[in-house]
Design an enzyme around this catalytic site. Structure first.
Site, PDB file in Angstrom:
ATOM      1  N   HIS A  17       8.836   0.570  -8.306  1.00  0.00           N
ATOM      2  CA  HIS A  17       9.305  -0.749  -8.865  1.00  0.00           C
ATOM      3  C   HIS A  17      10.381  -0.321  -9.895  1.00  0.00           C
ATOM      4  O   HIS A  17      11.443  -1.146  -9.969  1.00  0.00           O
ATOM      5  CB  HIS A  17       8.132  -1.319  -9.651  1.00  0.00           C
ATOM      6  CG  HIS A  17       7.018  -1.745  -8.742  1.00  0.00           C
ATOM      7  ND1 HIS A  17       5.662  -1.445  -8.959  1.00  0.00           N
ATOM      8  CD2 HIS A  17       7.076  -2.610  -7.689  1.00  0.00           C
ATOM      9  CE1 HIS A  17       4.998  -1.896  -8.135  1.00  0.00           C
ATOM     10  NE2 HIS A  17       5.746  -2.598  -7.222  1.00  0.00           N
ATOM     11  N   LYS A  41      -4.982 -10.614  -4.122  1.00  0.00           N
ATOM     12  CA  LYS A  41      -5.201  -9.321  -4.538  1.00  0.00           C
ATOM     13  C   LYS A  41      -6.119  -9.499  -5.915  1.00  0.00           C
ATOM     14  O   LYS A  41      -5.883 -10.191  -7.128  1.00  0.00           O
ATOM     15  CB  LYS A  41      -3.867  -8.648  -4.999  1.00  0.00           C
ATOM     16  CG  LYS A  41      -3.109  -8.200  -4.034  1.00  0.00           C
ATOM     17  CD  LYS A  41      -1.875  -7.344  -4.367  1.00  0.00           C
ATOM     18  CE  LYS A  41      -0.784  -6.977  -2.956  1.00  0.00           C
ATOM     19  NZ  LYS A  41       0.382  -6.679  -3.813  1.00  0.00           N
ATOM     20  N   ARG A  90      10.240  -1.732   1.397  1.00  0.00           N
ATOM     21  CA  ARG A  90       9.851  -0.270   1.886  1.00  0.00           C
ATOM     22  C   ARG A  90      10.281   0.123   3.065  1.00  0.00           C
ATOM     23  O   ARG A  90      10.876   1.003   3.500  1.00  0.00           O
ATOM     24  CB  ARG A  90       8.527   0.315   1.419  1.00  0.00           C
ATOM     25  CG  ARG A  90       8.424   0.073  -0.403  1.00  0.00           C
ATOM     26  CD  ARG A  90       6.922   0.487  -0.444  1.00  0.00           C
ATOM     27  NE  ARG A  90       6.406  -0.847  -0.186  1.00  0.00           N
ATOM     28  CZ  ARG A  90       4.998  -1.252  -0.475  1.00  0.00           C
ATOM     29  NH1 ARG A  90       4.239  -0.520  -1.208  1.00  0.00           N
ATOM     30  NH2 ARG A  90       4.739  -2.261  -0.288  1.00  0.00           N
ATOM     31  N   SER A 128       1.229   0.110  -5.490  1.00  0.00           N
ATOM     32  CA  SER A 128       0.326   0.180  -6.553  1.00  0.00           C
ATOM     33  C   SER A 128      -0.887   0.737  -6.024  1.00  0.00           C
ATOM     34  O   SER A 128      -1.942   1.404  -6.838  1.00  0.00           O
ATOM     35  CB  SER A 128       0.206  -1.082  -7.185  1.00  0.00           C
ATOM     36  OG  SER A 128       1.396  -1.208  -7.780  1.00  0.00           O
TER      37      SER A 128
END
Ligand code: PNS
Length: 159
Positions: A17, A41, A90, A128
């Protein structure tokens, strides 16, 4: 002034990030890093805690502001007079998810454009969730998250 909003869960911010924020800050006049709610999440940190961690990581960057927002991304963009969403990509696996969000945001407000930056190769495996897993089971998260938040992450997963 070209303002881009960089949205995400940031639970917690990773070096991946941070790399996008740094590169984005060179391309746009200002980056608003926005902690938003992803209803899929469950969070480790509260939105306010995530903001504080990001603020620590970007404290030396003049044109970066960190906020949290409980609502639709497009509403935050309106509030901030921005039309640009900045996102990192990514791998191919991110593409479908990111495309869906970009198209949804554009459907909700046709003025909105999403700009993607390719994540640096050395961060392409980083997420994360994997940081939380590693920290939870006692592995080293050095090099995965900004140094100044390592202790915060370790303390939080122990709670
Ligand atoms: O880091 P994430 O979890 O991939 O980020 C996703 C996030 C938080 C940017 C996304 O869930 C979001 O924009 N939430 C706010 C609600 C919203 O605007 N949803 C419409 C787009 S699908």
């Amino acid at each position: 002034m070209k303002v881009a909003v960089y949205p995400g869960s940031f639970d917690p911010i990773t070096n991946g990030h941070l790399d996008i924020i740094k590169r984005g800050a060179k391309v746009f006049d200002k980056i608003v890093v926005a902690v938003l709610i992803n209803i899929d999440k469950k969070g480790l940190f509260t939105p306010d805690e995530r903001v504080k961690l990001i603020e620590k990581a970007v404290c030396d960057m003049d044109n970066v502001e960190v906020v949290s927002f409980n609502g639709l991304l497009i509403d935050l963009l309106k509030e901030r007079n921005s039309r640009v969403v900045l996102k990192g990509l990514r791998a191919v696996s991110d593409f479908e998810y990111e495309m869906q969000m970009a198209l949804m945001n554009n459907k909700l407000d046709s003025e909105i454009e999403t700009v993607f930056m390719m994540t640096a190769a050395e961060n392409s495996f980083l997420s994360s969730s994997s940081v939380k897993q590693v920290a939870k089971f006692g592995g080293s998260i050095e090099g995965l998250v900004p140094d100044c938040i390592i202790e915060d992450v370790i303390n939080q997963v122990k709670r």
